[in-house]
Design a protein around this motif. Structure first.
Motif, PDB file in Angstrom:
ATOM      1  N   ILE A  51       0.837  -1.200   0.000  1.00 19.09           N
ATOM      2  CA  ILE A  51       0.000   0.000   0.000  1.00 19.09           C
ATOM      3  C   ILE A  51       0.874   1.253   0.000  1.00 19.09           C
ATOM      4  O   ILE A  51       0.661   2.185  -0.793  1.00 19.09           O
ATOM      5  N   ALA A  52       1.876   1.263   0.878  1.00 19.95           N
ATOM      6  CA  ALA A  52       2.753   2.433   0.993  1.00 19.95           C
ATOM      7  C   ALA A  52       3.499   2.705  -0.312  1.00 19.95           C
ATOM      8  O   ALA A  52       3.602   3.855  -0.756  1.00 19.95           O
ATOM      9  N   PHE A  53       3.993   1.649  -0.941  1.00 18.64           N
ATOM     10  CA  PHE A  53       4.767   1.853  -2.164  1.00 18.64           C
ATOM     11  C   PHE A  53       3.885   2.091  -3.383  1.00 18.64           C
ATOM     12  O   PHE A  53       4.365   2.593  -4.401  1.00 18.64           O
ATOM     13  N   SER A  54       2.616   1.731  -3.295  1.00 24.69           N
ATOM     14  CA  SER A  54       1.683   2.124  -4.360  1.00 24.69           C
ATOM     15  C   SER A  54       1.527   3.644  -4.347  1.00 24.69           C
ATOM     16  O   SER A  54       1.550   4.289  -5.403  1.00 24.69           O
ATOM     17  N   VAL A  55       1.396   4.211  -3.152  1.00 30.06           N
ATOM     18  CA  VAL A  55       1.313   5.672  -3.015  1.00 30.06           C
ATOM     19  C   VAL A  55       2.637   6.304  -3.419  1.00 30.06           C
ATOM     20  O   VAL A  55       2.673   7.300  -4.157  1.00 30.06           O
ATOM     21  N   TYR A  56       3.729   5.718  -2.955  1.00 28.19           N
ATOM     22  CA  TYR A  56       5.064   6.214  -3.329  1.00 28.19           C
ATOM     23  C   TYR A  56       5.237   6.170  -4.844  1.00 28.19           C
ATOM     24  O   TYR A  56       5.812   7.082  -5.453  1.00 28.19           O
ATOM     25  N   GLY A  57       4.749   5.092  -5.467  1.00 24.50           N
ATOM     26  CA  GLY A  57       4.845   4.958  -6.921  1.00 24.50           C
ATOM     27  C   GLY A  57       4.086   6.044  -7.662  1.00 24.50           C
ATOM     28  O   GLY A  57       4.533   6.527  -8.710  1.00 24.50           O
ATOM     29  N   ILE A  58       2.929   6.424  -7.118  1.00 30.76           N
ATOM     30  CA  ILE A  58       2.145   7.511  -7.740  1.00 30.76           C
ATOM     31  C   ILE A  58       2.934   8.814  -7.693  1.00 30.76           C
ATOM     32  O   ILE A  58       3.020   9.545  -8.685  1.00 30.76           O
ATOM     33  N   ILE A  59       3.524   9.087  -6.528  1.00 30.95           N
ATOM     34  CA  ILE A  59       4.332  10.307  -6.378  1.00 30.95           C
ATOM     35  C   ILE A  59       5.539  10.267  -7.321  1.00 30.95           C
ATOM     36  O   ILE A  59       5.874  11.254  -7.982  1.00 30.95           O
ATOM     37  N   THR A  60       6.190   9.106  -7.381  1.00 26.05           N
ATOM     38  CA  THR A  60       7.345   8.929  -8.270  1.00 26.05           C
ATOM     39  C   THR A  60       6.948   9.136  -9.722  1.00 26.05           C
ATOM     40  O   THR A  60       7.673   9.778 -10.494  1.00 26.05           O
ATOM     41  N   ALA A  61       5.786   8.594 -10.096  1.00 27.81           N
ATOM     42  CA  ALA A  61       5.311   8.724 -11.481  1.00 27.81           C
ATOM     43  C   ALA A  61       5.078  10.189 -11.845  1.00 27.81           C
ATOM     44  O   ALA A  61       5.442  10.633 -12.942  1.00 27.81           O
ATOM     45  N   ILE A  62       4.471  10.925 -10.932  1.00 29.16           N
ATOM     46  CA  ILE A  62       4.217  12.347 -11.189  1.00 29.16           C
ATOM     47  C   ILE A  62       5.539  13.100 -11.328  1.00 29.16           C
ATOM     48  O   ILE A  62       5.722  13.911 -12.248  1.00 29.16           O
ATOM     49  N   PHE A  63       6.491  12.793 -10.438  1.00 28.64           N
ATOM     50  CA  PHE A  63       7.789  13.476 -10.460  1.00 28.64           C
ATOM     51  C   PHE A  63       8.529  13.218 -11.769  1.00 28.64           C
ATOM     52  O   PHE A  63       8.984  14.160 -12.437  1.00 28.64           O
ATOM     53  N   PHE A  64       8.661  11.946 -12.168  1.00 31.54           N
ATOM     54  CA  PHE A  64       9.416  11.628 -13.372  1.00 31.54           C
ATOM     55  C   PHE A  64       8.684  12.071 -14.641  1.00 31.54           C
ATOM     56  O   PHE A  64       9.324  12.335 -15.666  1.00 31.54           O
ATOM     57  N   THR A  65       7.363  12.163 -14.566  1.00 31.49           N
ATOM     58  CA  THR A  65       6.611  12.693 -15.710  1.00 31.49           C
ATOM     59  C   THR A  65       6.904  14.179 -15.882  1.00 31.49           C
ATOM     60  O   THR A  65       7.110  14.665 -17.006  1.00 31.49           O
ATOM     61  N   LEU A  66       6.969  14.893 -14.768  1.00 34.12           N
ATOM     62  CA  LEU A  66       7.237  16.340 -14.817  1.00 34.12           C
ATOM     63  C   LEU A  66       8.628  16.653 -15.344  1.00 34.12           C
ATOM     64  O   LEU A  66       8.838  17.660 -16.021  1.00 34.12           O
ATOM     65  N   ILE A  67       9.608  15.793 -15.038  1.00 31.03           N
ATOM     66  CA  ILE A  67      10.967  16.061 -15.516  1.00 31.03           C
ATOM     67  C   ILE A  67      11.258  15.363 -16.841  1.00 31.03           C
ATOM     68  O   ILE A  67      12.385  15.401 -17.347  1.00 31.03           O
ATOM     69  N   GLY A  68      10.215  14.715 -17.410  1.00 27.94           N
ATOM     70  CA  GLY A  68      10.351  14.120 -18.736  1.00 27.94           C
ATOM     71  C   GLY A  68      11.167  12.846 -18.797  1.00 27.94           C
ATOM     72  O   GLY A  68      11.843  12.582 -19.797  1.00 27.94           O
ATOM     73  N   ASN A  69      11.095  12.024 -17.736  1.00 28.50           N
ATOM     74  CA  ASN A  69      11.848  10.764 -17.741  1.00 28.50           C
ATOM     75  C   ASN A  69      10.978   9.640 -17.199  1.00 28.50           C
ATOM     76  O   ASN A  69      11.269   9.044 -16.156  1.00 28.50           O
ATOM     77  N   ARG A  70       9.911   9.326 -17.920  1.00 26.04           N
ATOM     78  CA  ARG A  70       8.953   8.317 -17.463  1.00 26.04           C
ATOM     79  C   ARG A  70       9.551   6.911 -17.417  1.00 26.04           C
ATOM     80  O   ARG A  70       9.034   6.031 -16.735  1.00 26.04           O
ATOM     81  N   GLY A  71      10.654   6.710 -18.132  1.00 22.35           N
ATOM     82  CA  GLY A  71      11.273   5.388 -18.152  1.00 22.35           C
ATOM     83  C   GLY A  71      11.829   4.942 -16.820  1.00 22.35           C
ATOM     84  O   GLY A  71      12.156   3.766 -16.628  1.00 22.35           O
ATOM     85  N   LEU A  72      11.952   5.871 -15.867  1.00 17.73           N
ATOM     86  CA  LEU A  72      12.490   5.533 -14.551  1.00 17.73           C
ATOM     87  C   LEU A  72      11.405   5.305 -13.495  1.00 17.73           C
ATOM     88  O   LEU A  72      11.713   4.957 -12.356  1.00 17.73           O
ATOM     89  N   ASN A 145      -3.666   0.433  -8.677  1.00 15.69           N
ATOM     90  CA  ASN A 145      -4.154   0.631 -10.047  1.00 15.69           C
ATOM     91  C   ASN A 145      -3.698   1.977 -10.617  1.00 15.69           C
ATOM     92  O   ASN A 145      -3.285   2.059 -11.786  1.00 15.69           O
ATOM     93  N   ILE A 146      -3.735   3.021  -9.798  1.00 12.68           N
ATOM     94  CA  ILE A 146      -3.310   4.346 -10.277  1.00 12.68           C
ATOM     95  C   ILE A 146      -1.831   4.331 -10.630  1.00 12.68           C
ATOM     96  O   ILE A 146      -1.413   4.833 -11.684  1.00 12.68           O
ATOM     97  N   TYR A 147      -1.037   3.721  -9.733  1.00 12.67           N
ATOM     98  CA  TYR A 147       0.403   3.633  -9.995  1.00 12.67           C
ATOM     99  C   TYR A 147       0.678   2.873 -11.290  1.00 12.67           C
ATOM    100  O   TYR A 147       1.497   3.295 -12.117  1.00 12.67           O
ATOM    101  N   MET A 148       0.008   1.730 -11.485  1.00 12.98           N
ATOM    102  CA  MET A 148       0.264   0.911 -12.672  1.00 12.98           C
ATOM    103  C   MET A 148      -0.160   1.626 -13.953  1.00 12.98           C
ATOM    104  O   MET A 148       0.515   1.528 -14.985  1.00 12.98           O
ATOM    105  N   ILE A 149      -1.254   2.369 -13.882  1.00 17.04           N
ATOM    106  CA  ILE A 149      -1.702   3.126 -15.058  1.00 17.04           C
ATOM    107  C   ILE A 149      -0.694   4.221 -15.393  1.00 17.04           C
ATOM    108  O   ILE A 149      -0.318   4.414 -16.556  1.00 17.04           O
ATOM    109  N   LEU A 150      -0.225   4.941 -14.367  1.00 16.63           N
ATOM    110  CA  LEU A 150       0.770   5.996 -14.590  1.00 16.63           C
ATOM    111  C   LEU A 150       2.089   5.413 -15.093  1.00 16.63           C
ATOM    112  O   LEU A 150       2.837   6.075 -15.813  1.00 16.63           O
ATOM    113  N   GLY A 151       2.359   4.144 -14.723  1.00 15.17           N
ATOM    114  CA  GLY A 151       3.581   3.479 -15.172  1.00 15.17           C
ATOM    115  C   GLY A 151       3.435   2.780 -16.505  1.00 15.17           C
ATOM    116  O   GLY A 151       4.308   2.017 -16.917  1.00 15.17           O
ATOM    117  N   ASN A 152       2.308   3.047 -17.205  1.00 16.93           N
ATOM    118  CA  ASN A 152       2.048   2.488 -18.548  1.00 16.93           C
ATOM    119  C   ASN A 152       1.954   0.962 -18.559  1.00 16.93           C
ATOM    120  O   ASN A 152       2.316   0.313 -19.556  1.00 16.93           O
TER     121      ASN A 152
END
Length: 305
Positions: A51-72, A145-152
């Motif tokens: 649960i904690a890392f699903s939330v962490y993953g969402i935050i990570t996804a937003i961060f890497f999307t903003l800096i243009g590096n979704r591959g990470l 689910n949100i994390y996985m969708i943001l992670g493509n």
């Protein structure tokens, strides 16, 4: 009524911090004495981390999307989970052949699937610029689910073949366009086998590799039913042994030739099964807890093949 009682107990615990430490102490001590208590405690800890890392993953996804590096996105979340959640429940790692994942080329990674503990495997081995294929039911788990969708992530509905085929076709297009790799469990479901065996492979991963014109990289995880087994209530921790095998090229295979696809599937499965039996024999021969000479647990014992 249950909720009122729960809130009262929660208030008592927060009002008396000593009680919290006492409860934790009892659980930890009990988990060392009784395997069933150990299983429940570690399973609960794992659930909290998911649960904690699903939330962490969402935050990570937003961060890497903003800096243009979704591959990470998936790589950063996976590695953090492997080392933080893994260490919390006594999991360590041994990886062989990891250089086969560092070519910088898109690939289809295929891995044997044993249980929910494969989340630790994914955490340790998941490469950069890669997405995962998961079952459609995962879309309905909150936060994850949100994390996985943001992670493509690619979702396959096993009950709807046409939907699964369309998802794989789109995945092949994404691989070509974005130069992205795909991680998939070709058995299609958790095997939960006590011995070093594999379920029959589904052919989706192999069609995807041929259509995209990229190699297949097999990843084999030794049978770890002595470390985690939900049906026997075992969760004692230990070393997860993984071996990455050399890439299998697919450029000379005709996607319309079913015999060639079947041969590719069978060849990959045979290589993985042979390796699974070899590394499982090595794994079973070792003590459950991988210790260094000074008694400290090895978090990551890497070895190149």
């Amino acid at each position: 009524m249950f909720l009122d009682g729960f809130l009262i107990n929660l208030e008592l615990l927060t009002a008396h911090p000593f009680a919290v430490f006492l409860v934790l102490g009892v659980l930890i001590t009990g988990s060392r004495i009784n395997p069933t208590i150990q299983f429940v405690v570690r399973a609960f800890i794992s659930l909290i981390f998911i649960i904690a890392f699903s939330v962490y993953g969402i935050i990570t996804a937003i961060f890497f999307t903003l800096i243009g590096n979704r591959g990470l996105i998936n790589w950063a979340t996976a590695r953090s989970y492997a080392y933080i959640a893994g260490s919390a429940v006594g999991i360590s790692y041994k990886v062989e052949g990891e250089e086969h994942m560092l070519t910088g080329k898109p690939s289809i990674y295929v891995c044997n699937h044993q249980s929910m503990a494969d989340l630790f495997v994914l955490g340790r081995i998941f490469p950069k610029d890669c997405v995962i294929v998961g079952k459609a039911e995962l879309k309905y788990i909150p936060f994850l689910n949100i994390y996985m969708i943001l992670g493509n992530s690619i979702f396959l509905d096993r009950k709807n073949r046409d939907s699964s085929v369309q998802a794989l076709i789109k995945a092949a297009d994404d691989v070509k366009e974005r130069k992205t790799s795909v991680f998939i469990f070709p058995e299609g479901t958790r095997s939960r086998l006590k011995e070093a065996e594999l379920l029959p492979f589904k052919k989706g991963a192999f069609y995807l590799a041929v259509q995209a014109g990229i190699p297949i990289v097999p990843i084999v995880v030794a049978n770890y039913s002595d470390i985690y087994n939900s049906s026997r209530r075992i969760f004692c921790g230990g070393e997860l042994h993984m071996k990455v095998l050399p890439p299998i090229e697919t450029t000379n295979i005709d996607i319309n030739d079913k015999e060639q696809i079947n041969a590719l599937t069978d060849k990959t499965r045979e290589i993985m099964l042979k390796t699974l039996r070899e590394i499982t024999s090595e794994h079973k021969a070792r003590p459950l807890n991988n210790k260094t000479s000074n008694g400290n647990t090895k978090l990551d014992n890497q070895k190149s093949s």
